[in-house]
Design a protein around this motif. Structure first.
Motif, PDB file in Angstrom:
ATOM      1  N   VAL A   1      71.914  18.736  25.484  1.00  0.00           N
ATOM      2  CA  VAL A   1      73.067  19.486  25.805  1.00  0.00           C
ATOM      3  C   VAL A   1      73.172  18.961  27.485  1.00  0.00           C
ATOM      4  O   VAL A   1      72.223  19.092  28.009  1.00  0.00           O
ATOM      5  CB  VAL A   1      72.920  21.057  25.975  1.00  0.00           C
ATOM      6  CG1 VAL A   1      74.467  21.498  26.418  1.00  0.00           C
ATOM      7  CG2 VAL A   1      72.691  21.365  24.371  1.00  0.00           C
ATOM      8  N   LEU A   2      74.334  18.602  27.604  1.00  0.00           N
ATOM      9  CA  LEU A   2      74.614  17.869  28.783  1.00  0.00           C
ATOM     10  C   LEU A   2      75.771  18.889  29.901  1.00  0.00           C
ATOM     11  O   LEU A   2      76.649  19.211  29.078  1.00  0.00           O
ATOM     12  CB  LEU A   2      75.373  16.639  29.115  1.00  0.00           C
ATOM     13  CG  LEU A   2      74.627  15.515  28.308  1.00  0.00           C
ATOM     14  CD1 LEU A   2      75.394  14.068  28.426  1.00  0.00           C
ATOM     15  CD2 LEU A   2      73.215  15.236  29.297  1.00  0.00           C
ATOM     16  N   LYS A   3      75.275  19.185  30.892  1.00  0.00           N
ATOM     17  CA  LYS A   3      76.300  20.202  31.706  1.00  0.00           C
ATOM     18  C   LYS A   3      76.937  19.049  32.800  1.00  0.00           C
ATOM     19  O   LYS A   3      75.990  18.639  33.723  1.00  0.00           O
ATOM     20  CB  LYS A   3      75.484  21.333  32.566  1.00  0.00           C
ATOM     21  CG  LYS A   3      76.447  22.204  33.381  1.00  0.00           C
ATOM     22  CD  LYS A   3      75.626  23.339  33.719  1.00  0.00           C
ATOM     23  CE  LYS A   3      76.533  24.132  34.882  1.00  0.00           C
ATOM     24  NZ  LYS A   3      75.741  25.350  35.286  1.00  0.00           N
ATOM     25  N   VAL A   4      78.287  18.852  32.734  1.00  0.00           N
ATOM     26  CA  VAL A   4      78.623  17.965  33.653  1.00  0.00           C
ATOM     27  C   VAL A   4      79.473  18.627  34.774  1.00  0.00           C
ATOM     28  O   VAL A   4      80.461  19.351  34.469  1.00  0.00           O
ATOM     29  CB  VAL A   4      79.677  16.910  32.915  1.00  0.00           C
ATOM     30  CG1 VAL A   4      80.258  15.867  33.752  1.00  0.00           C
ATOM     31  CG2 VAL A   4      78.825  16.236  31.621  1.00  0.00           C
ATOM     32  N   LYS A   5      79.252  18.317  36.080  1.00  0.00           N
ATOM     33  CA  LYS A   5      79.498  18.861  37.117  1.00  0.00           C
ATOM     34  C   LYS A   5      81.088  18.247  37.330  1.00  0.00           C
ATOM     35  O   LYS A   5      81.019  16.895  37.419  1.00  0.00           O
ATOM     36  CB  LYS A   5      78.760  18.669  38.346  1.00  0.00           C
ATOM     37  CG  LYS A   5      77.669  19.436  38.243  1.00  0.00           C
ATOM     38  CD  LYS A   5      77.817  20.834  38.330  1.00  0.00           C
ATOM     39  CE  LYS A   5      76.533  21.802  38.489  1.00  0.00           C
ATOM     40  NZ  LYS A   5      76.970  23.402  38.722  1.00  0.00           N
TER      41      LYS A   5
ATOM     42  N   THR B   1      68.189  23.999  26.559  1.00  0.00           N
ATOM     43  CA  THR B   1      68.899  24.167  27.822  1.00  0.00           C
ATOM     44  C   THR B   1      69.427  23.028  28.189  1.00  0.00           C
ATOM     45  O   THR B   1      69.216  21.612  27.623  1.00  0.00           O
ATOM     46  CB  THR B   1      67.725  24.146  28.839  1.00  0.00           C
ATOM     47  OG1 THR B   1      68.325  24.370  29.966  1.00  0.00           O
ATOM     48  CG2 THR B   1      66.641  23.045  28.814  1.00  0.00           C
ATOM     49  N   SER B   2      70.604  23.087  28.787  1.00  0.00           N
ATOM     50  CA  SER B   2      71.444  21.971  29.298  1.00  0.00           C
ATOM     51  C   SER B   2      70.909  21.064  30.557  1.00  0.00           C
ATOM     52  O   SER B   2      69.826  21.798  31.198  1.00  0.00           O
ATOM     53  CB  SER B   2      72.856  22.350  29.441  1.00  0.00           C
ATOM     54  OG  SER B   2      72.865  23.012  30.779  1.00  0.00           O
ATOM     55  N   LEU B   3      70.828  19.988  30.676  1.00  0.00           N
ATOM     56  CA  LEU B   3      70.394  18.982  31.859  1.00  0.00           C
ATOM     57  C   LEU B   3      71.689  18.582  32.514  1.00  0.00           C
ATOM     58  O   LEU B   3      72.823  18.379  31.837  1.00  0.00           O
ATOM     59  CB  LEU B   3      69.632  17.957  31.478  1.00  0.00           C
ATOM     60  CG  LEU B   3      68.318  18.307  30.719  1.00  0.00           C
ATOM     61  CD1 LEU B   3      67.537  17.044  30.533  1.00  0.00           C
ATOM     62  CD2 LEU B   3      67.507  19.160  31.455  1.00  0.00           C
ATOM     63  N   THR B   4      71.742  18.529  33.740  1.00  0.00           N
ATOM     64  CA  THR B   4      72.923  18.511  34.578  1.00  0.00           C
ATOM     65  C   THR B   4      73.204  17.169  35.201  1.00  0.00           C
ATOM     66  O   THR B   4      72.240  16.520  35.802  1.00  0.00           O
ATOM     67  CB  THR B   4      72.749  19.567  35.884  1.00  0.00           C
ATOM     68  OG1 THR B   4      72.539  20.842  35.412  1.00  0.00           O
ATOM     69  CG2 THR B   4      74.115  19.488  36.657  1.00  0.00           C
ATOM     70  N   VAL B   5      74.622  16.937  35.091  1.00  0.00           N
ATOM     71  CA  VAL B   5      75.081  15.580  35.571  1.00  0.00           C
ATOM     72  C   VAL B   5      75.878  15.922  36.605  1.00  0.00           C
ATOM     73  O   VAL B   5      76.845  16.632  36.514  1.00  0.00           O
ATOM     74  CB  VAL B   5      75.817  14.823  34.484  1.00  0.00           C
ATOM     75  CG1 VAL B   5      76.515  13.589  35.125  1.00  0.00           C
ATOM     76  CG2 VAL B   5      75.150  14.385  33.123  1.00  0.00           C
ATOM     77  N   THR B   6      75.317  15.618  37.805  1.00  0.00           N
ATOM     78  CA  THR B   6      76.033  15.952  39.205  1.00  0.00           C
ATOM     79  C   THR B   6      77.364  15.094  39.364  1.00  0.00           C
ATOM     80  O   THR B   6      77.693  14.071  38.645  1.00  0.00           O
ATOM     81  CB  THR B   6      75.227  15.660  40.529  1.00  0.00           C
ATOM     82  OG1 THR B   6      74.606  14.476  40.462  1.00  0.00           O
ATOM     83  CG2 THR B   6      73.904  17.042  40.148  1.00  0.00           C
ATOM     84  N   ILE B   7      78.097  15.357  40.175  1.00  0.00           N
ATOM     85  CA  ILE B   7      79.303  14.517  40.711  1.00  0.00           C
ATOM     86  C   ILE B   7      78.925  13.414  41.434  1.00  0.00           C
ATOM     87  O   ILE B   7      78.085  13.533  42.294  1.00  0.00           O
ATOM     88  CB  ILE B   7      80.118  15.559  41.780  1.00  0.00           C
ATOM     89  CG1 ILE B   7      80.679  16.799  40.900  1.00  0.00           C
ATOM     90  CG2 ILE B   7      81.419  14.564  42.017  1.00  0.00           C
ATOM     91  CD1 ILE B   7      81.796  17.751  41.651  1.00  0.00           C
ATOM     92  N   GLY B   8      79.508  12.260  41.120  1.00  0.00           N
ATOM     93  CA  GLY B   8      79.395  10.793  41.640  1.00  0.00           C
ATOM     94  C   GLY B   8      80.460  10.144  41.019  1.00  0.00           C
ATOM     95  O   GLY B   8      81.546  10.633  40.463  1.00  0.00           O
ATOM     96  N   SER B   9      80.319   8.817  40.980  1.00  0.00           N
ATOM     97  CA  SER B   9      81.295   7.887  40.668  1.00  0.00           C
ATOM     98  C   SER B   9      81.139   7.925  38.901  1.00  0.00           C
ATOM     99  O   SER B   9      80.259   8.595  38.395  1.00  0.00           O
ATOM    100  CB  SER B   9      81.097   6.347  41.001  1.00  0.00           C
ATOM    101  OG  SER B   9      79.904   6.069  40.425  1.00  0.00           O
ATOM    102  N   VAL B  10      82.264   7.647  38.253  1.00  0.00           N
ATOM    103  CA  VAL B  10      82.174   7.864  36.854  1.00  0.00           C
ATOM    104  C   VAL B  10      81.092   7.070  36.312  1.00  0.00           C
ATOM    105  O   VAL B  10      80.249   7.429  35.442  1.00  0.00           O
ATOM    106  CB  VAL B  10      83.663   7.224  36.255  1.00  0.00           C
ATOM    107  CG1 VAL B  10      83.559   7.244  34.687  1.00  0.00           C
ATOM    108  CG2 VAL B  10      84.589   8.356  36.545  1.00  0.00           C
ATOM    109  N   GLU B  11      80.837   5.885  36.855  1.00  0.00           N
ATOM    110  CA  GLU B  11      79.757   4.985  36.373  1.00  0.00           C
ATOM    111  C   GLU B  11      78.495   5.650  36.628  1.00  0.00           C
ATOM    112  O   GLU B  11      77.464   5.433  35.675  1.00  0.00           O
ATOM    113  CB  GLU B  11      79.755   3.679  37.275  1.00  0.00           C
ATOM    114  CG  GLU B  11      80.966   2.526  36.889  1.00  0.00           C
ATOM    115  CD  GLU B  11      82.132   3.063  37.451  1.00  0.00           C
ATOM    116  OE1 GLU B  11      82.426   3.790  38.443  1.00  0.00           O
ATOM    117  OE2 GLU B  11      83.185   2.672  37.056  1.00  0.00           O
TER     118      GLU B  11
END
Length: 346
Positions: free
Chosen positions: A156-160, A130-140
């Motif tokens: 697995v990373l799911k990048v918003k 399963t992927s884990l989610t990176v939400t929207i924020g600054s690049v840092e």
């Protein structure tokens, strides 16, 4: 065997931090726990309404459950298809309320049979990443979040993405620089066709697994144009709620995201999966922000029918746990060794 009682209660849990995607920002999870009981045992279900995606609210979900109760009391809970068809005829849409009832019915059936739900559904897979989610924020902030998830065992990373094309490209570049893990992206309808083509072509070099719903849900033909314009496979999410939607998307996308809260539960989701498989489309099982109850049900479905991908991390951002159930270990969700869904209120 017959259903003797049906009850529900509102669930509310603050998130550990704001969950930001292209559609908006969430700070509190609100859902509904549903409990169906026979004389012998009880089954549990969860509704996780999302006004922006399913059109449901906690209030509309409870109104639907009040109508469903009269149709369910006295019925045999093992006749899941018959009961779910009756609810569909009784009330259109209201898929999160239907999902909660569907989960509880499957929980009862599994407990009665002495089998986990995944086995009742076919038991096609033993595990799935399963992927884990990176939400929207600054690049840092995105890089920091990715590092934390990788340290927690993510494979697995799911990048918003979907709000700022230039920043989105930089976000993917920066995350790829720190890991060889699989990366998939999700724009949640945030781009126009022109911007989507531009962004996806720029991030092709970063080995993207697939791009989820880059365009508004209604732009089905444009999804087909996008698919032909990039090397990255295209997945539909907000554009697919029913098996009829799956048929509309054949040839337009490479894959679909089945969420049990969109489909109205496991019974309808299995129909969607059958259509998608017949059409040669890949399938992911996704989720809303949900407790372990809903994520456990989603994992049973993913393993039972044998899908290709999973994005079942909806409980990760909750500030406290309400149920036992699925556990995350070394990149995969591990189901309880128990009949039914295997969940218990804490």
């Amino acid at each position: 065997m017959e259903i003797k009682d049906m009850s529900w209660e509102i669930l509310e849990v603050p998130l550990k931090k704001p969950f930001k995607i292209a559609l908006g920002t969430t700070t509190v999870y609100q859902g509904v726990l549903v409990k169906l009981c026979t004389d012998e045992l009880c089954g549990y279900g969860e509704a996780a309404p999302s006004p922006r995606i399913t059109g449901d609210t906690v209030g509309s979900t409870i109104t639907a459950l009040e109508r469903f109760k009269g149709a369910l009391i006295g019925k045999d809970p093992r006749e899941i298809g018959k009961l779910m068809n009756e609810l569909n005829h009784l009330l259109a849409r209201n898929t999160t309320a239907k999902a909660a009832v569907d989960f509880a019915l499957h929980d009862i059936l599994g407990k009665t049979a002495g089998l986990p739900v995944r086995n009742l559904l076919g038991g096609e897979r033993d595990t799935i990443e399963t992927s884990l989610t990176v939400t929207i924020g600054s690049v840092e902030d995105s890089v920091k979040s990715a590092e934390e998830l990788l340290n927690a065992g993510a494979k697995v990373l799911k990048v918003k993405i979907g709000l700022n094309p230039e920043e989105d490209v930089e976000r993917i570049r920066a995350i790829r620089n720190i890991t060889d893990a699989k990366i998939r992206v999700d724009a949640n309808q945030g781009y126009s066709l022109k911007r989507a083509i531009n962004v996806l072509r720029k991030i092709e070099r970063y080995e993207i697994e697939f791009a989820e719903q880059p365009l508004p849900a209604a732009q089905v033909e444009e999804l087909g144009v996008l698919r032909r314009s990039t090397e990255i496979p295209i997945m539909a999410d907000e554009a697919v709620h029913t098996k009829e939607d799956v048929l509309r998307l054949v040839g337009k996308v490479d894959a679909i995201n089945i969420k049990l809260m969109k489909s109205g539960g496991i019974y309808e989701a299995a129909r969607m999966a059958a259509v998608a498989k017949a059409a040669g489309m890949k399938i992911m099982v996704g989720c809303m922000i949900e407790t372990r109850l809903g994520i456990t049900a989603g994992t049973h479905f993913a393993l039972g029918v044998g899908v290709d991908y999973a994005d079942l991390d909806g409980y990760w951002d909750l500030s406290r746990a309400l149920f036992s159930g699925v556990k995350f270990e070394n990149g995969v969700n591990i189901l309880p060794d128990a009949p039914g869904l295997g969940v218990k209120p804490l």
